[in-house]
Design a protein around this motif. Sequence first.
Motif, mmCIF file in Angstrom:
data_model
loop_
_atom_site.group_PDB
_atom_site.id
_atom_site.type_symbol
_atom_site.label_atom_id
_atom_site.label_comp_id
_atom_site.label_asym_id
_atom_site.label_seq_id
_atom_site.Cartn_x
_atom_site.Cartn_y
_atom_site.Cartn_z
ATOM 1 N N PHE A 124 -13.857 -49.149 -4.210
ATOM 2 C CA PHE A 124 -13.354 -50.134 -5.158
ATOM 3 C C PHE A 124 -11.921 -50.521 -4.806
ATOM 4 O O PHE A 124 -11.208 -49.785 -4.132
ATOM 5 N N ILE A 125 -11.523 -51.675 -5.321
ATOM 6 C CA ILE A 125 -10.113 -52.065 -5.319
ATOM 7 C C ILE A 125 -9.957 -53.197 -6.327
ATOM 8 O O ILE A 125 -10.878 -53.999 -6.532
ATOM 9 N N ALA A 126 -8.817 -53.240 -6.991
ATOM 10 C CA ALA A 126 -8.548 -54.330 -7.928
ATOM 11 C C ALA A 126 -8.257 -55.611 -7.162
ATOM 12 O O ALA A 126 -7.697 -55.569 -6.060
ATOM 13 N N ARG A 127 -8.630 -56.715 -7.747
ATOM 14 C CA ARG A 127 -8.298 -58.005 -7.137
ATOM 15 C C ARG A 127 -6.790 -58.136 -6.933
ATOM 16 O O ARG A 127 -6.330 -58.691 -5.942
ATOM 17 N N ALA A 128 -6.029 -57.609 -7.876
ATOM 18 C CA ALA A 128 -4.573 -57.671 -7.763
ATOM 19 C C ALA A 128 -4.075 -56.911 -6.539
ATOM 20 O O ALA A 128 -3.146 -57.350 -5.844
ATOM 21 N N ASP A 129 -4.675 -55.755 -6.247
ATOM 22 C CA ASP A 129 -4.257 -54.987 -5.074
ATOM 23 C C ASP A 129 -4.766 -55.606 -3.779
ATOM 24 O O ASP A 129 -4.110 -55.505 -2.734
ATOM 25 N N ALA A 130 -5.929 -56.246 -3.811
ATOM 26 C CA ALA A 130 -6.400 -56.972 -2.627
ATOM 27 C C ALA A 130 -5.426 -58.103 -2.296
ATOM 28 O O ALA A 130 -5.094 -58.341 -1.127
ATOM 29 N N ALA A 131 -4.961 -58.803 -3.327
ATOM 30 C CA ALA A 131 -3.966 -59.862 -3.128
ATOM 31 C C ALA A 131 -2.673 -59.285 -2.575
ATOM 32 O O ALA A 131 -2.034 -59.866 -1.678
ATOM 33 N N HIS A 132 -2.265 -58.137 -3.090
ATOM 34 C CA HIS A 132 -1.051 -57.468 -2.622
ATOM 35 C C HIS A 132 -1.168 -57.134 -1.134
ATOM 36 O O HIS A 132 -0.213 -57.325 -0.360
ATOM 37 N N ALA A 133 -2.337 -56.646 -0.730
ATOM 38 C CA ALA A 133 -2.561 -56.311 0.676
ATOM 39 C C ALA A 133 -2.491 -57.549 1.557
ATOM 40 O O ALA A 133 -1.993 -57.495 2.693
ATOM 41 N N MET A 134 -2.990 -58.674 1.056
ATOM 42 C CA MET A 134 -2.936 -59.913 1.832
ATOM 43 C C MET A 134 -1.500 -60.374 2.027
ATOM 44 O O MET A 134 -1.106 -60.774 3.133
ATOM 45 N N LEU A 135 -0.704 -60.290 0.998
ATOM 46 C CA LEU A 135 0.706 -60.677 1.121
ATOM 47 C C LEU A 135 1.451 -59.715 2.041
ATOM 48 O O LEU A 135 2.297 -60.129 2.842
ATOM 49 N N ALA A 136 1.132 -58.429 1.957
ATOM 50 C CA ALA A 136 1.780 -57.435 2.818
ATOM 51 C C ALA A 136 1.459 -57.683 4.287
ATOM 52 O O ALA A 136 2.275 -57.396 5.170
ATOM 53 N N ALA A 137 0.265 -58.209 4.553
ATOM 54 C CA ALA A 137 -0.150 -58.442 5.944
ATOM 55 C C ALA A 137 0.639 -59.563 6.603
ATOM 56 O O ALA A 137 0.719 -59.621 7.833
ATOM 57 N N LEU A 138 1.207 -60.449 5.805
ATOM 58 C CA LEU A 138 1.901 -61.606 6.368
ATOM 59 C C LEU A 138 2.947 -61.222 7.406
ATOM 60 O O LEU A 138 3.065 -61.871 8.443
ATOM 61 N N ASP A 139 3.728 -60.172 7.108
ATOM 62 C CA ASP A 139 4.822 -59.780 7.988
ATOM 63 C C ASP A 139 4.476 -58.590 8.874
ATOM 64 O O ASP A 139 5.360 -58.022 9.507
ATOM 65 N N ASP A 140 3.216 -58.219 8.910
ATOM 66 C CA ASP A 140 2.787 -57.060 9.701
ATOM 67 C C ASP A 140 2.131 -57.551 10.987
ATOM 68 O O ASP A 140 0.965 -57.942 10.997
ATOM 69 N N ALA A 141 2.874 -57.502 12.087
ATOM 70 C CA ALA A 141 2.358 -57.991 13.364
ATOM 71 C C ALA A 141 1.136 -57.213 13.818
ATOM 72 O O ALA A 141 0.298 -57.731 14.570
ATOM 73 N N GLY A 142 0.992 -55.971 13.355
ATOM 74 C CA GLY A 142 -0.140 -55.156 13.749
ATOM 75 C C GLY A 142 -1.465 -55.619 13.177
ATOM 76 O O GLY A 142 -2.522 -55.149 13.608
ATOM 77 N N THR A 143 -1.418 -56.537 12.207
ATOM 78 C CA THR A 143 -2.658 -57.040 11.609
ATOM 79 C C THR A 143 -3.091 -58.376 12.194
ATOM 80 O O THR A 143 -4.145 -58.896 11.814
ATOM 81 N N VAL A 144 -2.303 -58.944 13.094
ATOM 82 C CA VAL A 144 -2.629 -60.258 13.655
ATOM 83 C C VAL A 144 -3.888 -60.166 14.516
ATOM 84 O O VAL A 144 -4.031 -59.266 15.349
ATOM 85 N N LYS A 145 -4.809 -61.099 14.271
ATOM 86 C CA LYS A 145 -6.108 -61.165 14.947
ATOM 87 C C LYS A 145 -6.915 -59.866 14.736
ATOM 88 O O LYS A 145 -7.616 -59.398 15.631
ATOM 89 N N GLN A 146 -6.820 -59.341 13.503
ATOM 90 C CA GLN A 146 -7.504 -58.101 13.167
ATOM 91 C C GLN A 146 -8.167 -58.219 11.786
ATOM 92 O O GLN A 146 -7.700 -58.953 10.913
ATOM 93 N N GLY A 147 -9.258 -57.456 11.605
ATOM 94 C CA GLY A 147 -9.798 -57.230 10.277
ATOM 95 C C GLY A 147 -9.148 -55.981 9.714
ATOM 96 O O GLY A 147 -8.912 -55.012 10.446
ATOM 97 N N VAL A 148 -8.821 -56.003 8.433
ATOM 98 C CA VAL A 148 -8.138 -54.873 7.798
ATOM 99 C C VAL A 148 -8.937 -54.421 6.581
ATOM 100 O O VAL A 148 -9.067 -55.175 5.607
ATOM 101 N N GLY A 149 -9.475 -53.214 6.620
ATOM 102 C CA GLY A 149 -10.183 -52.673 5.473
ATOM 103 C C GLY A 149 -9.194 -52.158 4.442
ATOM 104 O O GLY A 149 -8.199 -51.502 4.796
ATOM 105 N N VAL A 150 -9.418 -52.460 3.175
ATOM 106 C CA VAL A 150 -8.548 -52.009 2.091
ATOM 107 C C VAL A 150 -9.409 -51.423 0.970
ATOM 108 O O VAL A 150 -10.462 -51.953 0.641
ATOM 109 N N ALA A 151 -8.947 -50.311 0.404
ATOM 110 C CA ALA A 151 -9.677 -49.671 -0.690
ATOM 111 C C ALA A 151 -8.811 -48.579 -1.288
ATOM 112 O O ALA A 151 -7.833 -48.142 -0.672
ATOM 113 N N TYR A 152 -9.183 -48.125 -2.476
ATOM 114 C CA TYR A 152 -8.477 -46.982 -3.079
ATOM 115 C C TYR A 152 -8.909 -45.701 -2.377
ATOM 116 O O TYR A 152 -9.943 -45.648 -1.725
#
Length: 210
Positions: free
Chosen positions: A182-210
């Motif tokens: 599970f994950i809250a929609r709010a935390d999924a959104a938070h993860a998306m914003l956090a990815a913006l400045d994370d070069a390690g996520t470029v051209k990658q899929g990122v799994g997120v969950a509690y």
Amino acid sequence: MKLTVFGATGGIGREIVRQALGAGHRVTAVVRDPARLGVTGDALEVFRADLTDPEAVRGAVAGRDAVLSGLGARSRKDAGVAARLTRVVLGAMEAEGVLRLVVVSAGPVGPEPEGAKLVDRAARGIVSAILRDVYADLREMEAELARSGTDWTSVRPPRLQNKPLTGSYRTVVGGFPPDGRFIARADAAHAMLAALDDAGTVKQGVGVAY
């Protein structure tokens, strides 16, 4: 940053807009019906556009630093919308020279977690069968991303919940958190914003969950 958010009236999109404004970004929320947004702010521009019109979408991304997308099917009958509308967004970004893109996808689209328990593998198989068309749509969307020239990131949550933001969750670049259900929609959104400045996520899929 100057950000454009597609799917801004959806559960994740609205959270992206709200959190981005709270973090001091300037946000362009692309909507069909402004009355459904429910978010206000001095740094918010509401951009009304039909996403089937590529020329209309160009104006929403021109001059922006990054684009975030909460676009996706809300039910099985909407399957196909994620790939179709993402093609329009990618075309507009290419035309305007905007590179950074973060989209929401789904956990089952990516690889199975390492050491996944039998019950989790079984549940994943059942959900994937039930939502086969939805996940096929998301896989095609991710294929479109891979074919594009954008610096994309696909954030892949499991089952979404309407719960408050915690800011505390697990991420796995190129994989998925073990036992992540599970994950809250709010935390999924938070993860998306956090990815913006994370070069390690470029051209990658990122799994997120509690």
